[in-house]
Design a protein around this motif. Structure first.
Motif, PDB file in Angstrom:
ATOM      1  N   LYS A 108       0.801  -1.206   0.000  1.00 49.32           N
ATOM      2  CA  LYS A 108       0.000   0.000   0.000  1.00 49.32           C
ATOM      3  C   LYS A 108       0.842   1.268   0.000  1.00 49.32           C
ATOM      4  O   LYS A 108       0.308   2.361  -0.107  1.00 49.32           O
ATOM      5  CB  LYS A 108      -0.937   0.004   1.212  1.00 49.32           C
ATOM      6  N   SER A 914      -5.964   4.871  -2.940  1.00 49.54           N
ATOM      7  CA  SER A 914      -6.541   3.666  -3.520  1.00 49.54           C
ATOM      8  C   SER A 914      -7.952   3.467  -2.983  1.00 49.54           C
ATOM      9  O   SER A 914      -8.343   4.042  -1.961  1.00 49.54           O
ATOM     10  CB  SER A 914      -5.683   2.431  -3.199  1.00 49.54           C
ATOM     11  N   SER A 926      -9.329  -3.695  -6.528  1.00 47.00           N
ATOM     12  CA  SER A 926      -8.760  -2.480  -5.957  1.00 47.00           C
ATOM     13  C   SER A 926      -8.207  -1.619  -7.086  1.00 47.00           C
ATOM     14  O   SER A 926      -7.562  -2.126  -8.016  1.00 47.00           O
ATOM     15  CB  SER A 926      -7.614  -2.804  -4.982  1.00 47.00           C
ATOM     16  N   TYR A 928      -5.822   1.919  -7.719  1.00 47.45           N
ATOM     17  CA  TYR A 928      -4.884   2.758  -6.967  1.00 47.45           C
ATOM     18  C   TYR A 928      -4.094   3.672  -7.893  1.00 47.45           C
ATOM     19  O   TYR A 928      -3.948   3.418  -9.097  1.00 47.45           O
ATOM     20  CB  TYR A 928      -3.930   1.903  -6.140  1.00 47.45           C
TER      21      TYR A 928
END
Length: 967
Positions: A108, A914, A926, A928
């Motif tokens: 992340k 994200s 997801s 991002y």
């Protein structure tokens, strides 16, 4: 080889598990699966999966990790905060002083490499690569990157550089499940470093709760918002993983594939040859030899474009038929190609000749200030060189491992076999274009010079070097001797091969020996063979004419860096045979780069786990000792420079030499962690640690000649040192930590390292008798008349000195303050390190020659990291900054040699955002976006004054946009 370049230069706890491979992909698999993997305890029963979003934590017997993570059980991962909690669990439950980062932290963060991710930890800093702008090397507690031991699942690996540890770009961040940095070792850590031991960790398929398939795609834009408006680059990353379990979860299979292709944005680079200011004859007093004025000495403006391609494949097969036996086979393969295309112009500006075909310049149309600095002027008889260079490399890393663990009664035993091999084939094309050696010369005008502002001077050549009738491929300068030895370019093709084989046997048993509750016995043997070879030579224009010139292929033009000067450009790859011929070359300097090293290292160790109470405080920890026997042999070539009258094997004869050393190291260690109650810990670490020398420093090669430039004649030489011992130090660490459950912590740590030995370059008395011949000139007169004794400059072991410092870290969610700030949090840390060591300047080419000593390489006095984040309802937003002060770094020069250079401190800002769909048919998807180097911080080198940089590189921003789908 090149006077311009000369001016520029002047101015292994090897665990019994086989998984460098696993590291690469299982980690990759981890990140793709969106999971954090914490290593668990000595209890094998904990290795049971129990969530649908993350695997269960592997037991310590399963992973054989060097750290004791007793008490860390299953971690369910859903985002940044869960990743932070997993890392906190590793840190809190370790019996050593460690820093940790987990898969969610890595996946992340706006990071693409392992180096970028771990550079955010307390006491850790990264040096950006001069060419790529990416974090390339890691310093821990202010020490050089070579002071770190780097492991993959507890094992040493082969490497493709001169150093021992593999280059971090082999391990993209998305391939890592967790990373632990051991700041204090225990006796089971093999391959440790003096500064730290960095353990890159992966998981195995039986650690997952169910079948997991994940795919990820990322699109990148590089070099955005460049200072000079240069073209942008782009890149693509694709990764796929499959993990499954069969036969009632007794068989596990994991397979991963990853591929990325990336072409960087054009980078503007400037070099002032170390801030060289030339003394020019004052044109106002041409007959007075002492009348001098100051002009810029020389410049190099370049535009560089980097490319990176890499394919990776990983497979792991596990069989666990019962609780008492497990067998794991891991395979890892990583192959990549990197390249740098450089186009620019380089030239001397001062009055002295910079090559055989470069006459002394004549100054006209000048303006001179009161400090005798020529602020503007025109130089006649000027020669410029258009450079189109390509530096590339193809590398691969292959690792195979087989680990077997068996519990027999009260004993837990393990046997591990490891094989790792790395190769790297490089090629360095240099091509020169401009006016042939016998052609009339050009002029150049400059303005805006104040004696130190090298990056702001404006240069204007008289001719158009974007015109291929002006910029012809030829021997512009006569750098190799001119008519007798034409050189229209240069080609070097170094080849590195490294092979590591290891076997490790361990046995552990619970005991009741007072405070010692368990004992571990182990033996590890590592055999390493590494060599560097390769051909190189002059590129010449066919036809036998020393002034021969050829038309530059193609029609491309490029601005040379930020100079405003347009030059002709082309890609020289494949030009050998079609444009050039190769005149093979060997000389003393080239022979010096041919070496081979063999190491056989045997380590026996014992460790006792501690658990008890003292003064009403419970404690746990470990105490142990390693006994290490080293047998090292270095090979190379000895060259008598007086006999090296040419650049062939006949005209520069060399003697093959080998030498070596055998020695023992005994390394005791102790770690104790006291529970101060209320989630407070006080840790102490005491150990004797070592870091082995870089492998090229152990070569036996050397070259020497008679030096008559001093007050008396003496033989003088340089080379490696196969008798070199490791860096050795006694280390004391103390750390106070306050935890807030699993949510956050604050810590304050201090450390002191007393260096018993360190490695530096300096001249020492040396007998050249075994290498002289009847034709070797010996000193005539003076104290060394007729003597074979002289001075050899080589890596040596020094003694004395210390390194000390402190670290502060805060990692807390703001929800601890108020529920209104739920989702927000901060991570901040600061370290301050001082060194009581200064090394002699002699032997380091890229530092100022007026200095008596230099600071410890890699040492940044102050390093600060800050990360603010928000995560809630599927949204994740983070901003991160890392700052380090000035330091002495290491770069590769034009001859592929590692050189030291002063690098100005910098601050790098990264951003990311994200969103993960929480429900519906898009659940598991997801999206991002990430931005690196948002503040467009340049890379600046300097010689004496950080405010007057002598080399500048601008990288621009890098944007990433991607999608991840896991099911």
């Amino acid at each position: 080889m090149n006077i311009f370049a000369t001016k520029r230069a002047a101015s292994a706890r090897l665990a019994f598990q086989l998984s460098p491979v696993a590291a690469g992909c299982a980690v990759f698999l981890s990140a793709l699966a969106g999971s954090v993997y914490a290593q668990d305890t000595t209890n094998t029963a904990n290795a049971v999966a129990n969530t649908d979003t993350a695997p269960a934590v592997a037991d310590q017997a399963d992973a054989k990790q060097p750290v004791n993570t007793s008490g860390v059980s299953t971690v369910t991962v859903t985002g940044i905060r869960q990743g932070i909690e997993a890392a906190i669990s590793i840190k809190k439950n370790s019996t050593s002083i460690v820093e940790a980062i987990s898969a969610e932290d890595i996946g992340k963060l706006p990071d693409q490499s392992v180096a970028e991710s771990i550079s955010r930890l307390p006491g850790v800093s990264a040096q950006r690569g001069r060419s790529s702008g990416k974090a390339a090397e890691i310093s821990v507690r202010g020490l050089s990157p070579s002071f770190n031991g780097t492991l993959l699942n507890g094992r040493e690996m082969a490497s493709t550089g001169n150093a021992r540890s593999p280059e971090f770009d082999l391990f993209p961040a998305e391939l890592m499940g967790s990373i632990v940095i051991y700041k204090t070792p225990d006796a089971t850590v093999v391959g440790q470093g003096l500064a730290s031991t960095i353990d890159l960790r992966t998981v195995q398929p039986l650690d997952f709760g169910k079948r997991t398939v994940a795919v990820n795609y990322k699109k990148s834009r590089l070099g955005v918002k460049q200072r000079d408006g240069l073209p942008e680059g782009d890149g693509d990353r694709l990764s796929l993983s499959y993990i499954d379990q069969f036969a009632n979860r007794t068989i596990g299979v994991a397979v991963g594939l990853t591929r990325y292709e990336e072409t960087g944005g054009a980078q503007s680079k400037f070099n002032s040859w170390g801030g060289w200011v030339a003394d020019f004859q004052d044109p106002r007093r041409p007959t007075d030899p002492n009348a001098k004025v100051k002009t810029p000495g020389g410049f190099g403006y370049d535009t560089e474009v980097n490319s990176h391609n890499r394919d990776g494949a990983f497979a792991s097969l596990q069989w666990r038929p019962n609780r008492n036996f497990k067998s794991t086979v891991d395979l890892f393969y990583s192959a990549g190609e990197t390249g740098t295309k450089k186009t620019g112009i380089e030239a001397a500006v001062g009055g002295n000749s910079a090559g055989t075909y470069d006459p002394n310049g004549v100054l006209s149309n000048y303006t001179i200030n009161s400090a005798n600095v020529v602020t503007s002027g025109t130089i006649n008889n000027w020669v410029g060189v258009v450079r189109n260079h390509y530096e590339g490399a193809e590398d691969d890393l292959k690792t195979i491992g087989w680990n077997n663990e068996l519990k027999i009664g009260e004993w837990t035993t393990a046997a591990d076999l490891t094989w790792s091999k790395a190769t790297k084939q490089s090629s360095r094309y240099e091509t020169y274009a401009g006016l042939a050696g016998n052609a009339p010369k050009d002029t150049i005008s400059f303005s805006g010079f104040d004696g130190g502002n090298f990056t702001q001077v404006k240069y204007t050549p008289g001719m158009n070097y974007a015109d291929r009738s002006v910029a012809r491929l030829t021997d512009v300068m006569g750098w190799s001797g001119g008519v007798s030895s034409p050189q229209a370019g240069y080609l070097a093709m170094p080849y590195i091969e490294d092979e590591v084989k290891a076997i490790r046997l361990t046995a552990k048993k619970d005991v009741a020996w007072g405070p010692i509750v368990a004992t571990t016995y182990g033996f590890n043997h590592t055999a390493r063979d590494k060599s560097r070879t390769g051909d190189e030579g002059r590129l010449v224009i066919p036809g036998g004419n020393p002034y021969g010139a050829a038309a530059m292929p193609g029609s491309g033009t490029t601005m040379a860096g930020s100079s405003g000067i347009m030059v002709a450009s082309w890609d020289p790859r494949g030009s050998l045979g079609s444009v050039y011929e190769l005149a093979g070359k060997v000389d003393a300097d080239i022979y010096n780069k041919y070496w081979d090293v063999k190491e056989r290292i045997s380590t026996a160790y014992f460790m006792g786990d501690l658990d008890g109470e003292l003064f009403g405080l419970t404690y746990r920890g470990n105490v142990g000792v390693q006994a290490i026997h080293t047998d090292q042999t270095g090979g190379g070539y000895a060259i008598d420079r007086s006999r090296c009258v040419g650049n062939t094997t006949a005209t520069c004869p060399a003697m093959r030499v080998t030498d070596g050393e055998k020695f023992w190291d005994v390394l005791p260690s102790a770690n104790v962690s006291f529970d101060l109650k209320n989630d407070q810990m006080l840790r102490f670490g005491l150990a004797k640690v070592v870091s082995r020398a870089n492998l090229d420093d152990l070569r036996a090669g050397q070259n020497f000649a008679l030096n008559s430039s001093g007050p008396f004649q003496i033989l003088n030489g340089s080379g490696g040192n196969p008798h070199l011992k490791p860096f050795r130090a006694k280390a004391l660490d103390i750390s106070y930590e306050k935890y807030f459950g699993k949510k956050g912590y604050i810590s304050l740590a201090g450390f002191y390292k007393k260096l018993d030995t360190y490695i530096y370059r300096a001249p020492r008395a040396f007998d050249f008798g075994p290498y002289v011949t009847p034709t070797t000139p010996l000193p005539v007169g003076g104290p060394f008349a007729g003597s074979t004794m002289g001075l050899m400059t080589q890596p040596m072991n020094g003694d004395g000195g210390n390194i000390k410092g402190f670290e502060v870290a805060v990692n807390v969610p703001f929800s601890m303050l108020t529920n209104y700030l739920d989702g927000f949090g901060v991570m901040v840390n600061h370290s301050d390190t001082k060194s009581g060591i200064e090394l002699p300047e002699i032997g380091f080419d890229n530092v100022n020659g007026d200095m008596v000593s230099i600071p410890l390489p890699g040492l940044s006095r102050k390093v600060t990291n800050l990360r603010l984040y928000y995560e809630k309802n599927g949204f994740q937003i983070a901003a991160a900054a890392r700052k380090r002060s000035n330091f002495l770094g290491q770069v590769s020069d034009y001859q592929d040699n590692a050189q030291l250079t002063f690098i100005k401190g910098e601050t790098i800002v990264d951003l990311q955002a994200s969103y993960e769909f929480q429900s519906g048919w898009l659940k598991g998807v997801s999206l991002y976006a990430q931005a690196q180097n948002w503040n467009n911080a340049p890379f600046l080198e300097y010689t004496t004054d950080p405010e007057k940089p002598t080399n500048r590189v601008d990288y621009g921003r890098t944007y990433h946009f991607g999608v991840n789908y896991k099911f």
